[in-house]
Scaffold this motif. Structure first.
Motif, short mmCIF file in Angstrom:
data_model
loop_
_atom_site.label_atom_id
_atom_site.label_comp_id
_atom_site.label_asym_id
_atom_site.label_seq_id
_atom_site.Cartn_x
_atom_site.Cartn_y
_atom_site.Cartn_z
N GLU A 173 7.65 -24.43 -5.63
CA GLU A 173 8.47 -25.05 -6.69
C GLU A 173 7.98 -24.59 -8.07
OE1 GLU A 173 8.05 -29.26 -5.66
OE2 GLU A 173 10.12 -29.20 -4.94
N ILE A 174 7.88 -23.28 -8.22
CA ILE A 174 7.23 -22.72 -9.41
C ILE A 174 7.96 -23.09 -10.69
CG2 ILE A 174 8.45 -20.51 -9.22
CD1 ILE A 174 4.81 -21.11 -10.38
N PHE A 175 9.31 -23.09 -10.68
CA PHE A 175 10.02 -23.41 -11.92
C PHE A 175 9.83 -24.87 -12.29
CE2 PHE A 175 13.78 -24.85 -14.27
CZ PHE A 175 13.70 -24.00 -15.36
N LYS A 176 9.91 -25.74 -11.31
CA LYS A 176 9.73 -27.17 -11.60
C LYS A 176 8.33 -27.42 -12.16
CE LYS A 176 9.65 -31.69 -9.31
NZ LYS A 176 9.82 -32.40 -8.02
N ASN A 177 7.33 -26.77 -11.56
CA ASN A 177 5.96 -26.96 -12.03
C ASN A 177 5.77 -26.39 -13.44
OD1 ASN A 177 4.19 -28.28 -9.94
ND2 ASN A 177 5.11 -26.70 -8.68
N LEU A 178 6.33 -25.20 -13.68
CA LEU A 178 6.22 -24.62 -15.02
C LEU A 178 6.93 -25.49 -16.05
CD1 LEU A 178 6.65 -20.78 -14.43
CD2 LEU A 178 4.67 -21.94 -15.40
N LEU A 179 8.10 -26.01 -15.70
CA LEU A 179 8.83 -26.89 -16.61
C LEU A 179 7.98 -28.10 -16.99
CD1 LEU A 179 11.44 -27.72 -18.08
CD2 LEU A 179 12.18 -28.81 -15.94
N ASN A 180 7.33 -28.70 -15.99
CA ASN A 180 6.46 -29.85 -16.27
C ASN A 180 5.27 -29.46 -17.14
OD1 ASN A 180 8.09 -31.57 -14.77
ND2 ASN A 180 6.94 -31.24 -12.88
N MET A 181 4.72 -28.26 -16.88
CA MET A 181 3.59 -27.79 -17.68
C MET A 181 4.00 -27.61 -19.14
SD MET A 181 1.93 -24.93 -15.18
CE MET A 181 1.51 -25.30 -13.47
N TYR A 182 5.13 -26.95 -19.36
CA TYR A 182 5.60 -26.74 -20.73
C TYR A 182 5.89 -28.07 -21.41
CZ TYR A 182 5.97 -21.65 -20.83
OH TYR A 182 5.68 -20.31 -20.85
N HIS A 183 6.51 -28.98 -20.68
CA HIS A 183 6.85 -30.28 -21.26
C HIS A 183 5.58 -31.04 -21.66
CE1 HIS A 183 9.30 -33.84 -22.00
NE2 HIS A 183 8.39 -34.54 -21.34
N GLN A 184 4.58 -31.01 -20.77
CA GLN A 184 3.33 -31.71 -21.07
C GLN A 184 2.60 -31.05 -22.24
OE1 GLN A 184 2.32 -34.64 -19.80
NE2 GLN A 184 0.75 -34.49 -21.39
N ALA A 185 2.58 -29.71 -22.25
CA ALA A 185 1.92 -29.00 -23.34
C ALA A 185 2.61 -29.28 -24.67
CB ALA A 185 1.91 -27.50 -23.06
N LEU A 186 3.94 -29.32 -24.64
CA LEU A 186 4.69 -29.63 -25.86
C LEU A 186 4.41 -31.05 -26.32
CD1 LEU A 186 8.14 -27.97 -25.10
CD2 LEU A 186 6.53 -27.30 -26.88
N SER A 187 4.36 -31.98 -25.38
CA SER A 187 4.08 -33.37 -25.73
C SER A 187 2.71 -33.49 -26.39
CB SER A 187 4.15 -34.25 -24.48
OG SER A 187 3.88 -35.59 -24.80
N THR A 188 1.73 -32.81 -25.81
CA THR A 188 0.38 -32.84 -26.38
C THR A 188 0.36 -32.24 -27.79
OG1 THR A 188 -0.58 -32.63 -24.17
CG2 THR A 188 -2.00 -32.09 -26.04
N ARG A 189 1.07 -31.11 -27.95
CA ARG A 189 1.11 -30.45 -29.26
C ARG A 189 1.82 -31.32 -30.29
NH1 ARG A 189 -1.56 -28.23 -32.91
NH2 ARG A 189 -0.44 -26.77 -34.26
N MET A 190 2.90 -31.96 -29.90
CA MET A 190 3.62 -32.83 -30.83
C MET A 190 2.75 -34.03 -31.24
SD MET A 190 6.37 -31.21 -31.34
CE MET A 190 5.76 -29.60 -30.81
#
Length: 729
Positions: free
Chosen positions: A306-323
């Motif tokens: 489920e590489i896309f789902k996992n990458l999507l979650n990673m990007y979302h979490q990284a963005l949340s942390t950055r924000m």
């Protein structure tokens, strides 16, 4: 049984009694008997069948129990025989221990022989594997690494089986294959480097990424096999489990985080738009990366990853942390707006997560907010606080700039309709518009809050505006030569009041959906009142300016000089006309009020001149000449009729009609007082003492009632008491 028989008899009697209730039923006794006999026979047949079935079952059960008993006896006998044979073979088993040890040793030697070739070629395989890793031939390198690990693990397992406590031999084997772990670590580094650049690699050389995934999958299978064997034997080779799949996702997550953090190219010191630029780069990078992951990377990984789902979650979490990190910084007001607009709107828009190229895999509705409601609320509070300070400063600066214009030597600009104006309303509402447009990008609620804030600050600002306009008037009165364009700029101030009114209504209509909201709808009347007060003060100041210029000429009215041919009236008319040319550039409705008040004031001043008793006519000719000279300009508002009416009283040639003429005057102008009449009669100079007394006594009987539309003219005119005293003598 006896009890049962009694119950049966009672039941039978009851049934017979039920069947023979009427005499005609006796004829059917035989029929009833046969029917009951059939029922009895049927019941007996069913009863016999049931009993027979029960007997057959009991017979079968007894037979099975008998057979089971025989089987149990046979088993007991067999167990006894086995026990006897086992006791007899114990000594034989003890004598086979040497054979058992030989078998184990043989198994180990067989494993050693099987791996003998690999054992002797370990140094060579290590060198080849190292070369393949350096050349980037990762699949071949991994194959040789697997051979090395297989030989090592096989030997160690056999040693573990033979003597699990012999650590010396285990250490010897592990040391001989010591380079294997180093090769594994080196290969892992190469895999992680490829994964760190996976978004680039998948476009340039997807085969390399596929090779990396295949290697990880091989290691996962080996890990699972070894863990299964551990459950049976307890043996685990060194370095296992490797968990390379888990490490792969850790590497990808770290890569995503680094990519997000690395997009900030500027700081506030180097670029005021640093945050906007930073957020736009993030948006572009994340969107491009997810599109590549969706279209290309999924083809290189097994579905269960489920590489896309996992990458999507990673990007979302990284963005949340950055924000969260950005939100915790000391942001300026415009930066807070940029951040919240991006978080609340851009992120979930078609420019990013709702992009058609990401559908249907990305469901915006399932994404958690990048910033918590608490953080958003804190940012909004900070923004509103900062915005309040900024608006106060901007309004103060705008007013200071406008005040500088008031003292210019040139007239203010006029709008397309020719009305004087300054740039103040445009500057103020342009600032409001900009802030409201920015707030609207974030949310409707913030837009309403900003609108309320703007109107509140506008209320305070108008109070300062009123004070400054008053000071402007007072400073001019101290030195009427300065400023040069006082009248024109005071007109512009008055016009600004109407512009402010219209702009406030327009602003609310544009940005307020529901105008019944408390605090917003109630602010309009308050501001209208202040603006009307400013305009009224401005108009009053202009009229004061007019009558300061007219003062000298008004003092000449109703004097000997005036009667002998003074041009005071002409000068008054020219001066008023000149001012009215300027007043024509006042906006409605202030223009109409101003013009009417100016006419009224001129007439009042004229009447005041009459009441001052500056002249007393000595003959009918003088009275006629004076009355004719009292004609005054063009009658626009009907106020000049008052002067004409007074002139008629003065001009009257028949003193006997004077009472009637005065009564008519009093009925038309209810605010006229007895001292006014006394002064008017004194100006005539021919009224007898009795006539004066009669007229005055009649007037004292009660003043006439004024109509609602009547504008008082005599109310504010004070007659010198000395003149009244002389009149009554």
């Amino acid at each position: 049984m006896k009890e049962t028989d009694r119950e049966a008899v009672a039941t039978a009697v009851q049934r017979v009694a039920g069947m023979l209730q009427r005499p005609d039923q006796l004829d059917k006794v035989e029929q009833y008997r046969r029917r009951e006999a059939r029922k009895k026979a049927s019941v007996e047949a069913r009863l016999k069948a049931a009993i027979q079935s029960q007997l057959d079952g009991v017979r079968t059960g007894l037979s099975q129990l008998h057979n089971a008993l025989n089987d149990v006896k046979d088993i007991q006998q067999s167990l006894a025989d086995v026990s006897k044979d086992w006791r007899q073979s114990i000594n034989t088993i003890e004598s086979l221990k040497d054979v058992k040890d030989a078998v184990v040793q043989h198994s180990q030697l067989a494993a050693a022989v099987e791996n003998l070739k690999n054992i002797f070629s370990v140094p060579e395989i290590v060198r080849e594997t190292q070369d393949l890793i350096e050349q980037g031939a990762l699949l071949q390198a991994h194959r040789k690494l697997m051979d090395l690990e297989c030989s090592r693990d096989g030997l160690m397992y056999e040693q573990y089986r033979m003597d699990s406590g012999n650590t010396r031999d285990m250490t010897l084997i592990h040391g001989y294959f010591g380079s294997t772990q180093g090769l594994s670590d080196e290969l892992a580094k190469q895999l992680w480097m490829v994964l760190q650049r996976s978004l680039v690699t998948v476009r340039r050389d997807p085969t390399l990424l596929v090779s990396v995934v295949r290697i990880i999958e091989r290691e996962e299978k080996i890990d699972r096999r070894i863990l299964d064997r551990k459950k049976q034997t307890g043996f685990v080779p060194p370095g296992r489990p490797k968990n390379w799949k888990e490490k792969m996702f850790t590497i990808l997550e770290r890569t995503v985080t680094t990519r997000i953090e690395g997009t900030q190219a500027d700081t506030r010191e180097s670029d005021k738009m640093w945050l906007v630029r930073h957020l736009e780069i993030i948006r572009k990078y994340v969107l491009d990366d997810l599109i590549v992951a969706k279209n290309l990377m999924v083809q290189c990984f097994p579905p269960h990853y489920e590489i896309f789902k996992n990458l999507l979650n990673m990007y979302h979490q990284a963005l949340s942390t950055r924000m969260q990190e950005l939100a915790s910084e000391d942001l300026e007001a415009n930066e807070i707006v940029s951040l919240l607009t991006w978080v609340l709107n851009t992120y979930t828009s078609t420019e990013m997560m709702r992009n058609t190229e990401l559908a249907p895999e990305v469901d915006v509705g399932t994404l958690e907010p990048l910033l918590s409601a608490h953080v958003v609320s804190e940012l909004l509070d900070t923004y509103m606080s900062t915005l309040t300070s900024n608006i106060i400063a901007w309004l103060r600066k705008a007013l200071e700039t406008d005040k500088k214009d008031w003292v210019k030597e040139t007239e203010p600009e006029a709008d397309q309709d020719g009305y004087y104006q300054t740039t103040l309303p445009a500057i103020v509402f342009q600032m409001f518009e900009q802030n409201l447009q920015v707030a609207a990008q974030i949310s409707e609620d913030l837009k309403t809050k900003v609108l309320v804030l703007c109107l509140q600050q506008m209320n305070s600002f108008l109070s300062r505006y009123k004070d400054e306009a008053q000071l402007y008037k007072e400073e001019h009165l101290r030195n009427r030569q300065h400023p040069h364009c006082y009248v024109q700029y005071m007109i512009a101030i008055i016009n600004n009041c109407q512009t402010f009114k219209e702009s406030i209504v327009s602003l609310k209509r544009k940005y307020l959906k529901n105008e019944v909201e408390e605090g917003v709808s109630l602010s309009q009347p308050s501001m209208d009142g202040i603006l009307d007060a400013i305009a009224k003060e401005g108009c009053s100041g202009l009229l004061e300016e007019v009558f300061l210029d007219l003062e000298q000429h008004l003092n000449e009215l109703m004097t000997k000089k005036w009667l002998l041919g003074s041009n005071a009236v002409d000068i008054i008319c020219v001066t008023v006309e000149d001012y009215f040319n300027d007043f024509a550039k006042i906006k409605k409705p202030y223009k109409k009020r101003m013009t009417a008040e100016a006419h009224r004031r001129v007439v009042v001043e004229y009447l005041r001149a009459v009441m001052q008793k500056r002249i007393s006519f000595r003959s009918p000719e003088e009275r006629k000449e004076g009355a004719e000279k009292m004609g005054f300009g063009e009658d626009v508002d009907g106020y000049c009729d008052t002067i004409v009416a007074v002139a008629e009283v003065i001009k009257l040639t028949d003193p006997s009609l004077l009472y009637l003429e005065v009564s008519t005057l009093v009925s038309k102008y209810p605010d006229i007082r007895d001292d006014h009449i006394g002064a008017l009669l004194a100006v005539r100079g021919d009224a007898s003492r009795d006539m004066k007394q009669t007229i005055m006594e009649t007037l004292e009987q009660g003043p006439a009632q004024a109509s609602p539309s009547y504008v008082p003219l005599f109310k504010d005119i004070v007659v010198p008491s000395l003149n009244v005293a002389k009149l009554l003598k």
